[in-house]
Scaffold this motif. Structure first.
Motif, mmCIF file in Angstrom:
data_model
loop_
_atom_site.group_PDB
_atom_site.id
_atom_site.type_symbol
_atom_site.label_atom_id
_atom_site.label_comp_id
_atom_site.label_asym_id
_atom_site.label_seq_id
_atom_site.Cartn_x
_atom_site.Cartn_y
_atom_site.Cartn_z
ATOM 1 N N ARG A 193 43.914 44.740 38.650
ATOM 2 C CA ARG A 193 42.845 44.535 39.631
ATOM 3 C C ARG A 193 43.014 43.181 40.339
ATOM 4 O O ARG A 193 42.682 43.025 41.493
ATOM 5 C CB ARG A 193 41.510 44.537 38.880
ATOM 6 C CG ARG A 193 40.318 44.992 39.676
ATOM 7 C CD ARG A 193 39.151 45.171 38.771
ATOM 8 N NE ARG A 193 38.695 43.890 38.265
ATOM 9 C CZ ARG A 193 37.520 43.331 38.552
ATOM 10 N NH1 ARG A 193 36.671 43.926 39.273
ATOM 11 N NH2 ARG A 193 37.176 42.163 38.068
ATOM 12 N N TRP A 194 43.533 42.207 39.581
ATOM 13 C CA TRP A 194 43.631 40.850 40.134
ATOM 14 C C TRP A 194 44.950 40.600 40.854
ATOM 15 O O TRP A 194 44.989 39.863 41.830
ATOM 16 C CB TRP A 194 43.449 39.799 39.031
ATOM 17 C CG TRP A 194 42.069 39.801 38.495
ATOM 18 C CD1 TRP A 194 41.599 40.508 37.445
ATOM 19 C CD2 TRP A 194 40.936 39.092 39.020
ATOM 20 N NE1 TRP A 194 40.253 40.295 37.267
ATOM 21 C CE2 TRP A 194 39.819 39.419 38.225
ATOM 22 C CE3 TRP A 194 40.751 38.206 40.076
ATOM 23 C CZ2 TRP A 194 38.563 38.901 38.457
ATOM 24 C CZ3 TRP A 194 39.492 37.677 40.306
ATOM 25 C CH2 TRP A 194 38.412 38.037 39.505
ATOM 26 N N ILE A 195 46.050 41.169 40.327
ATOM 27 C CA ILE A 195 47.331 40.775 40.940
ATOM 28 C C ILE A 195 48.082 41.960 41.549
ATOM 29 O O ILE A 195 49.202 41.801 42.033
ATOM 30 C CB ILE A 195 48.235 40.044 39.931
ATOM 31 C CG1 ILE A 195 48.584 40.930 38.733
ATOM 32 C CG2 ILE A 195 47.608 38.764 39.461
ATOM 33 C CD1 ILE A 195 49.659 40.340 37.855
ATOM 34 N N ARG A 196 47.477 43.137 41.444
ATOM 35 C CA ARG A 196 48.103 44.326 42.045
ATOM 36 C C ARG A 196 49.560 44.499 41.607
ATOM 37 O O ARG A 196 49.893 44.323 40.469
ATOM 38 C CB ARG A 196 47.995 44.250 43.586
ATOM 39 C CG ARG A 196 46.557 44.248 44.079
ATOM 40 C CD ARG A 196 45.968 45.648 44.049
ATOM 41 N NE ARG A 196 44.494 45.612 43.992
ATOM 42 C CZ ARG A 196 43.753 46.686 43.840
ATOM 43 N NH1 ARG A 196 44.321 47.865 43.703
ATOM 44 N NH2 ARG A 196 42.443 46.601 43.781
ATOM 45 N N ASP A 197 50.439 44.733 42.584
ATOM 46 C CA ASP A 197 51.795 45.186 42.231
ATOM 47 C C ASP A 197 52.652 44.151 41.497
ATOM 48 O O ASP A 197 53.722 44.485 40.989
ATOM 49 C CB ASP A 197 52.522 45.660 43.489
ATOM 50 C CG ASP A 197 51.851 46.928 44.022
ATOM 51 O OD1 ASP A 197 51.196 47.600 43.209
ATOM 52 O OD2 ASP A 197 51.965 47.226 45.214
ATOM 53 N N ALA A 198 52.212 42.942 41.463
ATOM 54 C CA ALA A 198 53.001 41.943 40.726
ATOM 55 C C ALA A 198 53.145 42.346 39.257
ATOM 56 O O ALA A 198 54.039 41.885 38.554
ATOM 57 C CB ALA A 198 52.332 40.581 40.823
ATOM 58 N N TRP A 218 45.328 52.862 37.837
ATOM 59 C CA TRP A 218 45.443 51.872 38.918
ATOM 60 C C TRP A 218 45.001 52.451 40.247
ATOM 61 O O TRP A 218 44.383 51.777 41.069
ATOM 62 C CB TRP A 218 46.898 51.359 39.023
ATOM 63 C CG TRP A 218 47.270 50.463 37.881
ATOM 64 C CD1 TRP A 218 46.423 49.875 37.005
ATOM 65 C CD2 TRP A 218 48.594 50.064 37.488
ATOM 66 N NE1 TRP A 218 47.133 49.127 36.082
ATOM 67 C CE2 TRP A 218 48.465 49.218 36.354
ATOM 68 C CE3 TRP A 218 49.883 50.331 37.967
ATOM 69 C CZ2 TRP A 218 49.566 48.648 35.713
ATOM 70 C CZ3 TRP A 218 50.982 49.754 37.334
ATOM 71 C CH2 TRP A 218 50.821 48.924 36.208
ATOM 72 N N VAL A 219 45.350 53.717 40.446
ATOM 73 C CA VAL A 219 45.013 54.352 41.722
ATOM 74 C C VAL A 219 43.496 54.371 41.912
ATOM 75 O O VAL A 219 42.976 54.217 43.016
ATOM 76 C CB VAL A 219 45.590 55.792 41.766
ATOM 77 C CG1 VAL A 219 45.081 56.546 42.981
ATOM 78 C CG2 VAL A 219 47.109 55.735 41.771
#
Length: 2032
Positions: A193-198, A218-219
């Motif tokens: 939620r905070w860093i997405r794809d990282a 995640w979706v």
């Protein structure tokens, strides 16, 4: 019954620690209520619970723990000090709460963790939680993960560091426990939620099913940026703001916060991969191969390696070189594309670390764009884009611009496109004007190119630039572009999408909204930009700037934002310039027409009149007309043409001419004067400038024109005109005018090149005036340009050069004056300047940029490069010489120097140091020659120079430092600090490198306004430098610390300590605290009123302490005066100086007058109150390694009431010079304010200790000077230091005795000397002794010398705690590795020898042979005869002698006086005449030492005790005179000397002479065999045993080896020793007195003796060994069971550790242990289990199970198991309650081991009550019925009442009470007297002491337990008499004895007491005995008194008589007791 109610009376904090769970529960409940009531977070009540909070959360009882958790949560939320408990409490929560089954406990635990995060302790909490993830218990892992998840969800990713969590995530996903995996999934979703794809990359290797589940989760997440829902305390205002915004529905606010979240870069989360070592071995050969397939293979291998997303830093130079070669030279385009891909991979993987190679590769790639193939072009584009991100546009600009002129259109197109893409990554600040200018110039050429694609690319690039920096910045460069093209550029600009920032809105808005408000905060004035241009006409716009968001038209907003618009508001520079330059030349007719419209007709007619008067009148009218004209109406060109009309400038009358020139000036000032107008008049003006009468007017006119048309243009015109004519006067005056004009206008924009050629002409002139003027002009230019100016004139004649140098010398150190002209009209130009880079010396750089630079790359041939790298050093040297020649010849060179950097880099680590130095010299030349462009070589050449700073040779390091400085001067610091290179250098553990580099940084950092963020990378290495082994490195690191903090801030620095070890962390944090106090503020942004260079100096001149706040003030202050130009210089400088004055002292005149009053205010009882506060823990105790902020604040607060405000400001100023001032004032007031000084003495001394921690020597010297005067004054005033003053000052003074400077050490010693006059030497001794333990060898040596001086002056009595202990400590230092320390230790012991003779050898114990021989040698050399009385060496120690002599007059001081020296004199000289022959050496009178000469904090030393005069000590209370004296006088003497005699005999036991020893042993044996006398040995047991085993050692090591000795003698000595011991260990009461340490040594000696093979060979040897065997058994059975068991455990541990001991030894120790195990069932109740378990815990720590298993024998592990098993069997589960003494149970294997045993062996049948009953195995029958019990008790009390059996009765009562703890003995005590009751109570306690080995007897407020001394009750049990039963009083010696014991009990020895606990708790509470227990002494005195009483009893009276006699004396006895009680109280209170 009694037990239950007892705890109710306890205070809350004690309840919380109680062993009963109910008590704790109640304690926690009450604590919770208290916590909820306390409103003030700094309330001292909080501190009480600091140590208990961990127990709150780790309570063993689940119900109680819940309550504890609630209380802890409230505590953490509200207490200011709670942060200190973070680590221990959170680790307690993790280990003891998270594993609880109750959900409530877990919830509270999580809440506590989150609360700690809220109070800013996030890092510690996270650390503990991450540790918890390694726990084996899945419950704990789940709870820790859940806590981390909640914390992240609530506080956000800024507070909770994600990197460490992400690291452990894969491990959590692999867990076997489903709950853990589920929790891992939840936290992964939260992190996403905070860093997405990282997060994707780190989790790519987890199970595919799990990954799929995660993807699904995640979706579902919302796409909006998450926001923290909970804030740290410091951010809570932000929270409130956020809520307001949400309620107001303010979208912008939301947007703002959204910006800050996604700051995690996936790259940061990756592990770096090392690839260099994985390159194919033959890579470099293959890449050169002829076959393209082989080259392809090599490249493919690299391509695979560089695909790794993050690469480890390393030396990639060769690889890059190889790839570059392929790109540039390879004919196969496929391979070119492949190599480009490899370069892309490297650049992406290395990021900034690739920057150093960028310069080499960029030109090659750009030139390769000639390839047409799309795939090649694409690969090259990707490569160059990736490379751009690793460096800056500045660094590669030269290379890019060079390629722009290429003829190939594709290259031009692709370069322009690359520039466009690069611009997108820039911001307004990273794309300054200096960089934009050359790019725009090149791109403008391209927009006119014939090829359309080149034109389009150029339009795109210019459009992007326009978008990034805004129209205002770009417009000046687009002045000549026609409208069509301009529109095209704007159109492109609108399409551009930037990487940073917003996509819509004009650039002006963007800039307006962003930099102004954003930057205002840090720089203090209105942002960096504004500060450059302070001279805004009105301060208004500056303030408004941030508010004009998108309201007004962009241009207007833009103009106001940087502060400085034209007078006509909206006019931009472009508008002005085009109007001016374009003004057409008018014909004379038009001019006449225009002029006649505004001038009177007569005026025009008379212009060319032949009469000069008419011409003069005409000029006057002309002037009036001009003065009245409006600016808009004035036709300037027409007017000046009229003036130039015939006779024009050939006017012959000087008056008319003067008027004419004045009018020209007026027109220039008042009208819109264009360059066209200027050209009309300038020629004439230059012609007249040399005229004596008109010259000044001509200069004025020129100045006015310069103001109208800008100085640079005017100056250029004027110079060329002056030098195109021949008149030297005109030339010199023109030069003079120009010098002046530069000062007035500033230097910006002047064309130095043009000047320099003219100046050179002038210097060559024959007329000296012209030369002088030229030199003066050069001097002025030097102010602005700096030393680089000289380079232009190096080829002038030496004479001339020396004149120029002299002029420069004059200017050195001066700063250029503030410009006063040329600002108001054209401040836009100022604005433009202001927008240039951040470097204050840009002006200088501009100059250097104008220099004609020579291209030398063609001279750097491959031959030269190979020469430099040749194997032969001579050829290498030749190569370097050539390079030096090339650079010298060229003077100024272009940045392109081919292969030279790599060649020179190789020479920096040349084995030949001369070449290294030569290379460094070349690099210095290079820096000067290349100027600022050297920036691009910092990474590949500058950093290697830093490596050279680590060279071992001093001169090489110096050269390297000079080179680095020369470079830094050209480049600024930014390039050096960017990237990891500098931190990598600092990481190297080379002390030279570290200290040089840190020194350099400490010098450079304070001068910088801002630093790159990469500076933080150096911090971990800085911390390791703070703890470096090398002192210089540590020093430099400490010096640099404040400057790092200045840029990074305390928070970041403190955060960086998180990764340190706990010990290091504490040290570093305390240093940070100290640095925080000394942290300088950043240098203020230069307030620019004109061109840049001035800014640097102007503000700093007036602001000694630049602080951001006052900056903003000064900028507005300085802005106003410019409205009135004439006043400007005066006003602004005044304003500034007023400003400057105000800052440091903050005093107004009025306050200055206040300095006349006293500096110290006497506050009645102030000092006493402060001491009480400190004692009651209301304030911090003055005790620290380095002073933290809270100490300084506390001292400030305390001083505020008693020190003058202005002095306090000086004392606590951050600048050391103010401290010096304060000290000077204090010295001046010392004599006049004695009372004040003494009243504040504690505070003054504390403040001086703070000064000891300053690094400034001048302050230290001044402080010591003051101290010398202070202590002289105090001794004159006969003041005596209190304990509080001494303990908070002396230890810090002693630190300074180890200073490296001699003069400081001398001063400190002198002060210590003087202190002995105000503080007893015997109390100084322990402090100095402590100083000998320092790591600083100088300090050790000086302290030892000081100890020697003390002993010499005051005799042995100063040695504390006893001479023996003190000398042993001193003797340790004989083996020190430092010579000075060894000498000092030897000298000190020799001094003692001179005072004390051979006794010294006994006192110092066993020394190694080497040390002993050194000592003996030294004693021989000193060859002084011992004398028994200390020799006073008056000439050496005048002050000390004075102390002894001055005792007489000190007596006036009463009890506060220390009379130890007097006492000792009395003792050593007089003694008892009767006992003269018994005079014993002091050191063996152990009890006297401990009691009378102790170093406790009581000031009344009672020296007169020996003479029995108590009156001196307690003045007001008088002892009743003894009425009857029936006791024989011998009683006193016998009694007072028993102890001394025993001491003396014992001392002879250890004698080296066998016969002396045997004689002593025989005497002791006699005493031991007689039961009635054996008691006298009590109190001397340890001493006797020590002497015995010392003798055993002596026999073992010396006598047995001595061939001459008769072995029969030795056997005799052995049998005496063993016989004695057996006698001793048969007497149980004496045997129990032996302490652990002594028993350990004794057992060691005995076992060694049993194993001594030499004895077995003797005749009676076997007999001896058998006796020893018997003795060992006795020792095991009879001595105190706790002590012996403990001793054996320690002995076993030591023997297993020591490799030298034989396995047999350990085996025997273990046999003894088994014997003890067999005895355990009988002795278990007399053993202090807590202590034994502590010993076992320590043993298991030293020998973990694995280590024990490795032992050759399996016995140790079996022994340990057997012992533990037996203990478990005997104690059952209760054994686990005895782990109280183990600090960290989590570390202990023991607890786990016991728990396992309990599981196996515990048979749960017996109920709890039965187990309780089993506790005491006692003589009393267990099932006695109630009736029996009463009879039984009656029997016992009868025994107690009878004199003979009193002891036995008490023992039985004790056993009975122990067995039936709830038995009621009240009825039996009720009928007896109060006195009898307290006697019984005391008797029980004494027995308990013996049994339990209890060392601390708490004193009481009731009748003190010591009364037993004289009070054995009479048989009636109702009254008791003191002294003899026959009612006679005993002489004073009994009181004396009692008093001694009282003193000892009341704390005058070293054991501390608490209030007396209730009897029951005393019986059940185990405690640790110290080595020598003070009860022992009590027994010895008791027995002696009883003995004497029995001897001197005259007759027995019948019971009636006894009764009456008893009543007679009871009143006086109670009076006496009360008397003593009162005194005791008084002694106690005096201690407080």
């Amino acid at each position: 019954m009694g037990d239950d109610s007892e705890w109710l009376k306890l205070p809350v904090d004690q309840k919380c620690e109680h062993k009963l769970w109910k008590a704790r529960l109640s304690g926690y409940e009450e604590a919770l209520k208290i916590f909820q009531k306390i409103k003030d977070e700094k309330n001292p009540e909080w501190s009480k619970y600091l140590g208990l909070i961990k127990k709150f959360v780790t309570d063993s009882n689940a119900v109680v723990q819940l309550k504890g958790l609630e209380a802890a949560l409230v505590y953490v939320e509200n207490a200011h000090v709670a942060g200190k408990t973070t680590g221990e409490v959170v680790s307690g929560v993790v280990s003891k709460v998270f594993n609880q089954p109750k959900a409530k406990a877990k919830e509270l635990g999580i809440e506590i963790c989150l609360m700690y995060i809220e109070i800013e302790k996030g890092e510690s909490v996270q650390e503990e939680l991450l540790k918890g993830l390694d726990n084996k218990n899945p419950k704990i892992i789940v709870a820790c993960t859940e806590t981390l998840r909640k914390a992240l969800s609530e506080f956000g990713s800024k507070i909770i560091l994600l990197k460490p969590i992400i690291k452990v995530l894969p491990k959590l996903f692999e867990s076997r426990d489903k709950a853990v995996r589920d929790e891992a999934k939840l936290i992964a979703v939260e992190i996403y939620r905070w860093i997405r794809d990282a997060l994707r990359h780190p989790l790519q290797n987890i199970n595919s099913v799990q990954l799929k589940e995660l993807e699904e989760e995640w979706v579902k997440l919302p796409t909006g940026a998450p926001k923290p829902s909970r804030f740290l305390r410091s951010q809570q205002e932000l929270e409130a703001k956020l809520e307001q915004q949400q309620s107001a529905g303010d979208a912008e606010g939301g947007g703002d916060d959204g910006d800050e979240v996604p700051q995690i870069d996936a790259y940061e989360l990756l592990e770096a991969v090392e690839i260099l070592s994985k390159l194919p071995k033959d890579f470099y050969d293959k890449i050169e191969a002829k076959k393209w397939q082989e080259r392809k293979e090599a490249l493919e291998a690299v391509e695979v390696l560089v695909k790794k997303p993050k690469l480890e830093a390393g030396d990639y130079a060769d690889l890059v070189k190889a790839l570059k070669k392929v790109v540039g030279k390879d004919t196969n385009v496929m391979l070119v594309a492949l190599a480009a891909k490899c370069l892309t991979g490297l650049a992406v993987g290395l990021r900034k670390k690739f920057g150093q190679y960028a310069g080499h590769v960029v030109p090659t790639i750009l030139e390769k764009f000639k390839e047409k193939k799309p795939q090649v072009v694409q690969a090259l584009q990707e490569a160059i884009d990736a490379i751009f991100l690793t460096t800056t546009l500045q660094n590669i600009s030269e290379d890019v611009l060079a390629v722009m002129d290429n003829k190939n259109p594709t290259i031009k197109q692709q370069t322009s496109l690359f520039i466009a893409r690069s611009f997108r990554h820039c911001t307004a600040s990273t794309l300054p004007k200096s960089l934009l200018k050359p790019f725009c110039a090149a791109l403008l050429k391209h927009i006119n190119d014939s090829a359309p694609e080149v034109r389009d690319a150029a339009f795109e690039a210019l459009g992007t630039a326009l978008k990034v920096v805004g129209e205002k910045a770009v417009n000046p460069f687009l002045a000549d572009v026609d409208k069509l093209k301009l529109d095209k550029i704007k159109e492109c600009s609108e399409k551009v999408e930037l990487v940073h920032g917003k996509k819509t809105g004009s650039a002006a808005e963007k800039k307006d909204c962003k930099p102004a408000p954003g930057r205002a905060a840090p720089s203090g004035a209105a942002g960096d930009k504004d500060t450059k241009d302070v001279s805004v006409p009105k301060p208004g716009p500056v303030k408004k700037a941030p508010t004009t968001k998108a309201g007004g038209p962009p241009k207007k907003g833009k103009a106001t934002a940087p502060g400085g618009s034209t007078n006509a508001g909206t006019k931009t520079k472009k508008g002005l310039e085009t109007k001016e330059t374009v003004e057409p030349e008018l014909s004379i007719e038009v001019c006449e027409e225009k002029a006649s419209a505004v001038l009177p007709p007569t005026c025009i007619q008379l212009l060319d009149s032949s009469n000069w008067k008419e011409r003069l009148a005409c000029m006057e009218e002309f002037q009036k007309a001009v003065e009245l004209m409006e600016r808009t109406e004035m036709p300037c060109q027409a007017l000046v043409r009229m003036l130039a009309k015939k006779p024009g400038w050939k006017e012959t009358n000087f008056q008319v001419m003067q008027m004419k020139l004045h009018i020209v000036a007026l027109i220039a000032q008042k009208g819109n004067f264009s360059k066209t107008c200027a050209q009309v008049v300038l020629d004439g003006l230059v012609d007249k400038i040399g005229d004596v009468k008109c010259g000044n007017n001509a200069k004025e006119a020129m100045t006015a024109i310069a103001e109208a048309c800008m100085l640079p243009w005017t100056a250029e015109q004027v110079m060329s005109m002056a030098f195109s004519q021949k008149n030297p006067k005109n030339q010199s005056e023109t030069l003079n005018w120009l010098s002046n004009a530069i000062k007035e206008f500033g230097f910006s924009g002047l064309n130095v090149k043009a000047f320099i050629s003219n100046v050179k002409t002038a210097l060559a002139a024959t007329n000296p005036a012209v030369r002088t003027s030229a030199i003066t002009l050069l001097g002025v230019m030097y102010l602005y340009v700096g030393p680089s100016l000289r380079m232009f004139f190096e080829d002038e004649k030496p004479a001339l050069l020396s004149q120029i140098d002299a002029e420069f010398e004059k200017m050195q150190g001066q700063s250029p004056p503030t410009p006063t002209r040329g600002i108001s009209k054209h401040s836009t130009s100022g604005t433009d300047e202001g927008e240039e880079g951040e470097e204050p010396d840009d002006g200088g750089n501009d100059v250097v940029d104008l220099l004609p630079r020579i291209e030398i790359s063609d001279k750097i041939t491959s031959e030269l490069v190979s020469k430099i790298g040749d194997k032969n050093w001579k050829i290498r040297k030749e190569g370097l010489d050539e390079v030096a020649g090339i650079i010298n010849e060229a003077k100024f060179i272009q940045p392109n120097i081919g292969e030279l950097p790599t060649a020179l880099k190789g020479r920096l680590n040349d084995s030949n140091k001369i070449l290294v130095q030569q290379t460094l010299t070349i690099l210095q030349q290079l820096a000067v020659a290349m100027g600022p462009n050297i920036k691009q070589h910092v990474k590949n050449l500058g950093i290697p120079v830093i490596t050279v700073l680590g060279d071992s040779k001093n001169n090489v390091r110096a050269a390297a430092l000079a080179t680095v400085n020369a470079w830094a001067e050209q480049t600024g610091m930014k390039e050096w600090l960017e990237g990891e290179d500098l931190s990598e250098e600092l990481k190297k553990e080379n002390p030279f490198l570290r200290q040089e580099l840190l020194g350099w940084l400490a010098e450079k950092l304070p001068t910088l306004r801002s630093t790159p963020t990469d500076l933080i990378l150096c911090v971990p290495h800085l911390y390791s430098c703070l703890e470096d082994r090398n002192g210089d490195v540590r020093k430099k690191a400490q010096d640099a610390l404040p400057f790092f903090m200045m840029h990074l801030g305390y928070e970041k620095m403190a955060k960086a300590t998180g990764k340190l070890k706990p010990t290091s962390k504490d040290q570093v944090l305390s240093m940070l605290e100290k640095a925080k106090a000394n942290m300088p503020s950043k240098p203020a942004a230069p307030a620019k009123t004109m061109s840049k260079p001035v800014g640097g100096s102007a503000p700093t001149k007036f602001q000694p302490t630049p602080a951001p706040v006052e900056d903003s003030v000064s900028s507005t202050l300085e802005a106003k005066p410019d409205l009135k130009k004439a006043k400007a210089p005066g006003v602004s400088s005044k304003a500034k100086s007023a400003q400057g004055k105000k800052v440091p002292s903050k005093t107004t005149l009025k306050e200055d007058d206040d300095k006349s009053g006293p500096i110290f205010i006497v506050v009645p009882n102030g000092k006493e109150q402060r001491m009480r506060d400190e004692k009651g823990l209301k304030v911090l105790k003055w005790n620290f390694t380095t002073p933290r902020d809270e100490y300084i604040e506390q001292l400030k607060t305390q001083m505020s009431s008693c020190v003058a405000k202005w002095l306090q400001d000086e004392m606590f100023h951050s600048d050391f010079q103010h401290h010096n001032k304060a000290l000077a004032v204090m010295v001046d007031h010392l004599e006049s304010e004695k009372e004040g000084v003494i009243g504040c003495l504690d505070l003054i001394l504390k403040w001086l200790t703070l000064r000891f921690f300053d690094t400034n020597t001048s302050v230290l010297m001044k402080a010591l000077e003051y101290l010398k005067l202070l202590f002289t004054l105090l001794s004159e005033e006969e003041y005596h230091l209190t304990e509080n003053e001494a303990s908070s000052f002396i230890p810090y003074l002693i630190l300074k005795v180890g200073e490296p400077k001699d003069v400081i050490r001398k001063d400190v010693r002198a002060i210590l000397n003087r202190m002995c006059l105000v503080y007893p030497a015997s109390k100084m001794f322990p402090f100095i002794m402590e100083g000998t333990k320092s790591k600083n060898s100088k300090q050790r040596a000086e302290c030892l010398e000081e100890l020697g001086c003390l002993v010499e002056s005051y005799g042995m009595n100063v040695c504390q705690p006893t001479p023996g202990k003190a000398l042993k400590e001193i003797a340790i230092h004989i083996g020190d590795r430092d010579n000075a320390v060894r000498n000092a230790a030897l000298n000190t012991i020799v001094t003692v020898y001179n005072v004390h003779g051979d006794q010294v050898f006994k006192l110092i114990g066993n020394l190694s042979e080497k040390d002993m021989s050194m000592l003996e040698e030294r004693i021989k050399r000193s060859a002084k005869r011992p004398s028994s009385v200390p020799v006073k060496q008056a000439e050496e120690k005048p002050q000390r002698t004075q102390n002894i002599n001055s005792n007489a007059n000190m007596l006036r001081k009463g009890p506060a006086e220390d009379m130890s020296s007097k006492l000792n004199q009395a003792r050593s000289m007089s003694g008892h005449p009767e006992a003269a022959q018994q005079m014993v050496r002091r050191e063996f009178q152990l009890d006297l030492d401990e009691i009378e000469n102790d170093n406790g904090t009581v000031r009344c030393e009672m020296p007169e005790l020996v003479q029995h005069k108590l009156d001196d000590i307690f003045e007001p209370v008088l002892i009743p005179e003894p009425k009857i004296r029936s006791v024989s006088p011998h009683f006193d003497d016998m009694h007072s000397n028993t102890a001394s005699t025993i001491n003396f005999i014992i001392s002879q036991v250890a004698s080296g002479d066998i016969s002396t020893s045997i004689q002593a042993l025989t005497q002791i044996d006699e005493v031991l065999r007689q039961e009635d006398k054996a008691e006298a040995m009590s109190g001397h047991i340890d001493q006797f045993l020590i002497a015995t085993f010392m003798q055993l050692r002596l026999i073992y090591s010396t006598h047995m080896a001595d061939e001459k000795l008769d072995k029969d003698e030795i056997i005799k000595l052995y049998s005496c020793i063993i016989g004695n011991m057996i006698s001793l260990f048969q007497i149980e009461s004496l045997a129990r007195e032996a302490s652990t340490g002594v028993l350990k040594d004794l057992m060691h000696g005995l076992i060694t003796l049993m194993l001594d093979s030499r004895i077995e060979d003797l005749e009676e040897g076997q007999q001896v060994i058998r006796s020893v065997n018997l003795l060992v058994v006795k020792v095991l059975e009879k001595s105190d069971q706790t002590n012996i068991l403990s001793a054996l455990l320690v002995l076993l541990q030591d023997s297993l550790l020591a490799t030298a001991t034989s396995p047999k030894f350990s085996e025997l120790v273990m046999k003894c242990l088994w014997r003890m195990v067999r005895l355990l069932p009988d002795t278990i109740n007399s053993i202090n289990l807590d202590r034994i378990l502590l010993d076992i815990h320590i043993f298991m720590k030293v020998f973990p199970k694995e280590k024990l298993k490795q032992c050759k024998s399996e016995f140790p592990i079996r022994t340990l198991k057997t012992l533990l098993h037996t203990l478990c069997k005997l104690k059952g589960p209760k054994i686990l309650d005895h782990l109280t003494m183990i600090d960290n149970k989590n570390e202990s294997e023991l607890e786990a081991h016991l728990c396992r045993m309990m599981k196996h062996s515990m048979d749960q049948t017996g109920s709890k009550s039965e187990k309780e009953t089993e506790k005491g195995a006692s003589r009393i029958d267990e099932k006695s019925s109630k009736a029996k019990v009463n009879d039984f008790l009656a029997e016992i009390f009868k025994k107690i009442g009878s004199k003979e059996n009193t002891k036995e009765g008490l023992a039985e009562l004790y056993e009975y009470k122990k067995k039936y703890s709830d038995a009621d003995i009240e009825p039996f005590l009720k009928n007896s007297s109060q006195f009898f009751q307290s006697y019984v109570e005391r008797g029980l306690r004494v027995i308990e002491m013996e049994r339990e080995g209890k060392g601390r007897i708490p004193s009481s407020t009731g009748i003190s337990p010591q009364m037993e001394v004289t009070c054995v009750p009479t048989p009636t049990s109702t009254v008791s008499s003191i002294g003899n039963t026959n009612g006679e009083e005993v002489g004073p010696s009994v009181y004396l004895e009692r008093l001694k014991i009282l003193r000892q009990r009341c704390g005058l020895d070293n054991t501390k007491q608490d209030d007396r606990p209730p009897l029951t708790s005393l019986l059940s509470k185990p405690a640790i005995p110290p080595v020598a227990s003070s009860t022992d002494m009590l027994h010895s005195k008791l027995s002696q008194l009883r003995e004497s009483r029995e001897q001197h009893q005259h007759s027995e009276l019948d019971s009636n008589q006894t009764h009456s006699a008893g009543t007679l004396t009871s009143s006086s006895s109670t009076a006496n007791i009360d008397d003593l009680k009162k005194r005791l109280e008084r002694i106690k209170s005096s201690r407080k």
